[in-house]
Design an enzyme around this catalytic site. Structure first.
Site, PDB file in Angstrom:
ATOM      1  N   ASP A  32       0.581  -1.208   0.088  1.00 13.72           N
ATOM      2  CA  ASP A  32      -0.018  -0.151   0.033  1.00 13.72           C
ATOM      3  C   ASP A  32       0.881   1.448   0.149  1.00 13.72           C
ATOM      4  O   ASP A  32       2.033   1.247   0.577  1.00 13.72           O
ATOM      5  CB  ASP A  32      -0.840  -0.142   1.306  1.00 13.72           C
ATOM      6  CG  ASP A  32      -2.168   0.716   1.046  1.00 13.72           C
ATOM      7  OD1 ASP A  32      -2.380   1.434   0.037  1.00 13.72           O
ATOM      8  OD2 ASP A  32      -2.954   1.069   2.294  1.00 13.72           O
ATOM      9  N   ASN A  34       1.194   3.547  -3.033  1.00 13.26           N
ATOM     10  CA  ASN A  34       1.631   3.941  -4.055  1.00 13.26           C
ATOM     11  C   ASN A  34       1.171   5.174  -4.587  1.00 13.26           C
ATOM     12  O   ASN A  34       2.147   6.068  -5.271  1.00 13.26           O
ATOM     13  CB  ASN A  34       1.232   2.943  -5.261  1.00 13.26           C
ATOM     14  CG  ASN A  34       1.823   1.586  -5.352  1.00 13.26           C
ATOM     15  OD1 ASN A  34       2.827   1.461  -4.310  1.00 13.26           O
ATOM     16  ND2 ASN A  34       1.413   0.624  -5.899  1.00 13.26           N
ATOM     17  N   TRP A  37       2.801   8.019  -2.502  1.00 15.59           N
ATOM     18  CA  TRP A  37       4.324   8.196  -2.901  1.00 15.59           C
ATOM     19  C   TRP A  37       4.166   8.980  -4.197  1.00 15.59           C
ATOM     20  O   TRP A  37       5.172  10.027  -4.166  1.00 15.59           O
ATOM     21  CB  TRP A  37       4.793   6.770  -3.263  1.00 15.59           C
ATOM     22  CG  TRP A  37       6.316   6.562  -3.848  1.00 15.59           C
ATOM     23  CD1 TRP A  37       7.643   6.626  -2.914  1.00 15.59           C
ATOM     24  CD2 TRP A  37       6.762   6.967  -5.129  1.00 15.59           C
ATOM     25  NE1 TRP A  37       8.632   6.558  -3.713  1.00 15.59           N
ATOM     26  CE2 TRP A  37       8.244   6.943  -5.159  1.00 15.59           C
ATOM     27  CE3 TRP A  37       6.162   7.171  -6.407  1.00 15.59           C
ATOM     28  CZ2 TRP A  37       9.159   6.995  -6.076  1.00 15.59           C
ATOM     29  CZ3 TRP A  37       6.951   7.631  -7.349  1.00 15.59           C
ATOM     30  CH2 TRP A  37       8.333   7.404  -7.252  1.00 15.59           C
ATOM     31  N   HIS A  49       2.244   3.453  -8.978  1.00 21.55           N
ATOM     32  CA  HIS A  49       2.029   1.968  -9.286  1.00 21.55           C
ATOM     33  C   HIS A  49       3.209   1.538  -9.959  1.00 21.55           C
ATOM     34  O   HIS A  49       3.740   0.484  -9.813  1.00 21.55           O
ATOM     35  CB  HIS A  49       0.655   1.821 -10.054  1.00 21.55           C
ATOM     36  CG  HIS A  49      -0.488   2.249  -9.181  1.00 21.55           C
ATOM     37  ND1 HIS A  49      -0.774   1.752  -7.999  1.00 21.55           N
ATOM     38  CD2 HIS A  49      -1.342   3.131  -9.765  1.00 21.55           C
ATOM     39  CE1 HIS A  49      -1.817   2.469  -7.462  1.00 21.55           C
ATOM     40  NE2 HIS A  49      -2.343   3.031  -8.671  1.00 21.55           N
ATOM     41  N   THR A  78     -11.005  -6.795  -4.703  1.00 23.03           N
ATOM     42  CA  THR A  78     -12.277  -6.741  -5.320  1.00 23.03           C
ATOM     43  C   THR A  78     -12.960  -5.328  -5.087  1.00 23.03           C
ATOM     44  O   THR A  78     -13.842  -4.974  -5.605  1.00 23.03           O
ATOM     45  CB  THR A  78     -13.330  -7.796  -4.673  1.00 23.03           C
ATOM     46  OG1 THR A  78     -13.479  -7.783  -3.240  1.00 23.03           O
ATOM     47  CG2 THR A  78     -12.833  -9.399  -5.200  1.00 23.03           C
ATOM     48  N   TRP A  81     -12.115  -1.775  -7.891  1.00 20.76           N
ATOM     49  CA  TRP A  81     -12.650  -1.419  -9.121  1.00 20.76           C
ATOM     50  C   TRP A  81     -13.406  -0.180  -8.924  1.00 20.76           C
ATOM     51  O   TRP A  81     -13.828   0.502 -10.081  1.00 20.76           O
ATOM     52  CB  TRP A  81     -13.867  -2.494  -9.502  1.00 20.76           C
ATOM     53  CG  TRP A  81     -13.215  -3.917  -9.775  1.00 20.76           C
ATOM     54  CD1 TRP A  81     -13.416  -4.894  -8.986  1.00 20.76           C
ATOM     55  CD2 TRP A  81     -12.475  -4.389 -10.946  1.00 20.76           C
ATOM     56  NE1 TRP A  81     -12.549  -6.184  -9.684  1.00 20.76           N
ATOM     57  CE2 TRP A  81     -12.071  -5.648 -10.823  1.00 20.76           C
ATOM     58  CE3 TRP A  81     -12.181  -3.616 -12.192  1.00 20.76           C
ATOM     59  CZ2 TRP A  81     -11.569  -6.485 -11.938  1.00 20.76           C
ATOM     60  CZ3 TRP A  81     -11.611  -4.418 -13.188  1.00 20.76           C
ATOM     61  CH2 TRP A  81     -11.283  -5.651 -13.092  1.00 20.76           C
ATOM     62  N   LEU A 143      10.509 -20.615  -4.846  1.00 22.13           N
ATOM     63  CA  LEU A 143       9.777 -19.579  -4.247  1.00 22.13           C
ATOM     64  C   LEU A 143       8.150 -19.580  -4.984  1.00 22.13           C
ATOM     65  O   LEU A 143       8.184 -19.312  -6.084  1.00 22.13           O
ATOM     66  CB  LEU A 143      10.065 -18.216  -4.192  1.00 22.13           C
ATOM     67  CG  LEU A 143       9.036 -17.146  -3.671  1.00 22.13           C
ATOM     68  CD1 LEU A 143       9.201 -17.061  -2.160  1.00 22.13           C
ATOM     69  CD2 LEU A 143       9.487 -15.680  -4.154  1.00 22.13           C
ATOM     70  N   ARG A 206      -5.059  -1.887   8.840  1.00 25.71           N
ATOM     71  CA  ARG A 206      -6.296  -2.789   8.453  1.00 25.71           C
ATOM     72  C   ARG A 206      -6.069  -3.698   7.472  1.00 25.71           C
ATOM     73  O   ARG A 206      -4.988  -3.625   6.800  1.00 25.71           O
ATOM     74  CB  ARG A 206      -7.319  -1.903   8.181  1.00 25.71           C
ATOM     75  CG  ARG A 206      -7.108  -0.815   6.952  1.00 25.71           C
ATOM     76  CD  ARG A 206      -8.272  -0.138   6.415  1.00 25.71           C
ATOM     77  NE  ARG A 206      -7.748   0.860   5.301  1.00 25.71           N
ATOM     78  CZ  ARG A 206      -7.570   1.994   5.742  1.00 25.71           C
ATOM     79  NH1 ARG A 206      -7.593   2.618   6.918  1.00 25.71           N
ATOM     80  NH2 ARG A 206      -7.168   2.958   4.761  1.00 25.71           N
TER      81      ARG A 206
HETATM   82  C1  IPE Z   1      -5.604  -2.726  -0.085  1.00 26.42           C
HETATM   83  O1  IPE Z   1      -5.156  -1.258  -0.226  1.00 26.42           O
HETATM   84  C2  IPE Z   1      -5.560  -3.277  -1.551  1.00 26.42           C
HETATM   85  C3  IPE Z   1      -4.135  -3.574  -2.188  1.00 26.42           C
HETATM   86  C4  IPE Z   1      -3.055  -3.043  -1.636  1.00 26.42           C
HETATM   87  C5  IPE Z   1      -4.085  -4.066  -3.249  1.00 26.42           C
HETATM   88  P1  IPE Z   1      -6.286  -0.273  -0.429  1.00 26.42           P
HETATM   89  O2  IPE Z   1      -5.462   1.250  -0.465  1.00 26.42           O
HETATM   90  O3  IPE Z   1      -7.324  -0.605  -1.603  1.00 26.42           O
HETATM   91  O4  IPE Z   1      -7.081  -0.256   0.970  1.00 26.42           O
HETATM   92  P2  IPE Z   1      -7.935   0.622   1.696  1.00 26.42           P
HETATM   93  O5  IPE Z   1      -8.909   1.170   0.769  1.00 26.42           O
HETATM   94  O6  IPE Z   1      -7.107   2.000   1.959  1.00 26.42           O
HETATM   95  O7  IPE Z   1      -8.477   0.078   2.776  1.00 26.42           O
HETATM   96  C1  IPE Z   2      -1.506   0.274  -3.311  1.00 24.74           C
HETATM   97  O1  IPE Z   2      -1.312   1.685  -3.449  1.00 24.74           O
HETATM   98  C2  IPE Z   2      -1.799  -0.345  -4.727  1.00 24.74           C
HETATM   99  C3  IPE Z   2      -3.228  -0.830  -4.813  1.00 24.74           C
HETATM  100  C4  IPE Z   2      -4.066  -0.776  -3.759  1.00 24.74           C
HETATM  101  C5  IPE Z   2      -3.435  -1.187  -6.195  1.00 24.74           C
HETATM  102  P1  IPE Z   2      -2.597   2.559  -3.356  1.00 24.74           P
HETATM  103  O2  IPE Z   2      -2.855   3.049  -4.754  1.00 24.74           O
HETATM  104  O3  IPE Z   2      -3.489   2.217  -2.449  1.00 24.74           O
HETATM  105  O4  IPE Z   2      -1.868   3.710  -2.787  1.00 24.74           O
HETATM  106  P2  IPE Z   2      -2.545   5.118  -1.797  1.00 24.74           P
HETATM  107  O5  IPE Z   2      -3.075   4.224  -0.483  1.00 24.74           O
HETATM  108  O6  IPE Z   2      -3.511   5.623  -2.482  1.00 24.74           O
HETATM  109  O7  IPE Z   2      -1.317   5.907  -1.021  1.00 24.74           O
HETATM  110 MG    MG Z   3      -4.046   2.257  -0.514  1.00 31.00          MG
END
Ligand code: IPE
Ligand code: IPE
Ligand code: MG
Length: 254
Positions: A32, A34, A37, A49, A78, A81, A143, A206
């Protein structure tokens, strides 16, 4: 062998080594941060990403090197989306990009690619890239690099329950045989050990619908580091923290 330790090229002085004993067999990571960042650098979220994809390569190699057997990476939930179409489209191109660049390296390193999540709902090009990587690495014995892609734990549990009910109705399974192990075996991770260590980056505390059943006795490690900044040292830090924990599984410590 008993007290043998690994030494890697530390980038910072004072790095302690990881004990070869007690390396987590299965590490699961909620990658989480990206978007944040990228935001910090005034870049579009997709740049985050893209950078995160490079971290996947690094961490896969490091995990393989220290003897981790399964690395599950939460790549798309899920619920993801719900994001703007442009971002979702970009995320759906990443598996192709990642696998077309790194598949030879994964094969070379004896990595087996697997996936949990609903593959049917993925765009055809994403599905094709993932299936190709799974096929090309099916015989590898190193792995297991398990991507959680279009994965949601509740949906996984719902499907498991539906399959169990069908098998009970068809007489393949007696209702008194529906145990803890039965449920585990009907999940998409049925053939994998449960995660020993869960890492979530970016300061969020979480699960976001990730492996709710499988994480019952997993050790959690939360870090503020954003996924694109997550390095080998951060992985080792998490493993070292894991090695200091006393896992009691409801019993008493020895
Ligand atoms: C969880 O991250 C899903 C992935 C890392 C793929 P999210 O960024 O979607 O989670 P929430 O929305 O902050 O709970
Ligand atoms: C995790 O990074 C990647 C995915 C959930 C696909 P985020 O895109 O959730 O990055 P933040 O949480 O918005 O910084
Ligand atoms: Mg996120």
């Amino acid at each position: 062998m008993a007290n043998k330790q690994w030494f890697w090229q530390p980038k910072h002085t004072g790095e302690a080594a990881i004990s070869e004993e007690n390396v987590p067999v299965h590490i699961a990571i909620i990658m989480d941060g990206n978007g944040r960042w990228a935001k910090k650098r005034a870049l579009p979220r997709i740049a985050g990403h893209n950078e995160g994809m490079k971290t996947v390569r690094k961490i896969t190699r490091s995990a393989n090197r220290i003897g981790v057997k399964v690395l599950t990476l939460y790549a798309f939930s899920t619920e993801n989306w719900k994001r703007p179409k442009l971002e979702v489209d970009f995320l759906m191109k990443l598996p192709e990009e990642f696998l077309s660049t790194f598949l030879p390296e994964l094969i070379e390193e004896n990595v087996r690619v697997e996936m949990i999540g609903d593959i049917e709902q993925l765009p055809a090009h994403t599905k094709k890239a993932v299936q190709n990587a799974i096929e090309k690495t099916a015989g590898n014995t190193g792995l297991v690099l398990n991507f959680a892609l279009n994965y949601g734990s509740r949906s996984e549990i719902v499907h498991a329950v539906q399959s169990i009910m069908k098998d009970v109705e068809a007489g393949k399974l007696a209702d008194q045989d529906v145990t803890d192990e039965t449920i585990s075996s009907y999940l998409m991770t049925g053939h994998l050990p449960e995660p020993d260590l869960l890492i979530r980056t970016s300061g969020e505390h979480r699960l976001s619908n990730f492996m709710l059943w499988q994480l019952a006795y997993t050790e959690f490690f939360f870090t503020d580091v954003l996924w694109p900044d997550f390095s080998e040292e951060h992985l080792f830090e998490a493993v070292k923290a894991f090695q200091k924990r006393s896992r009691r599984f409801g019993g008493l410590s020895q």
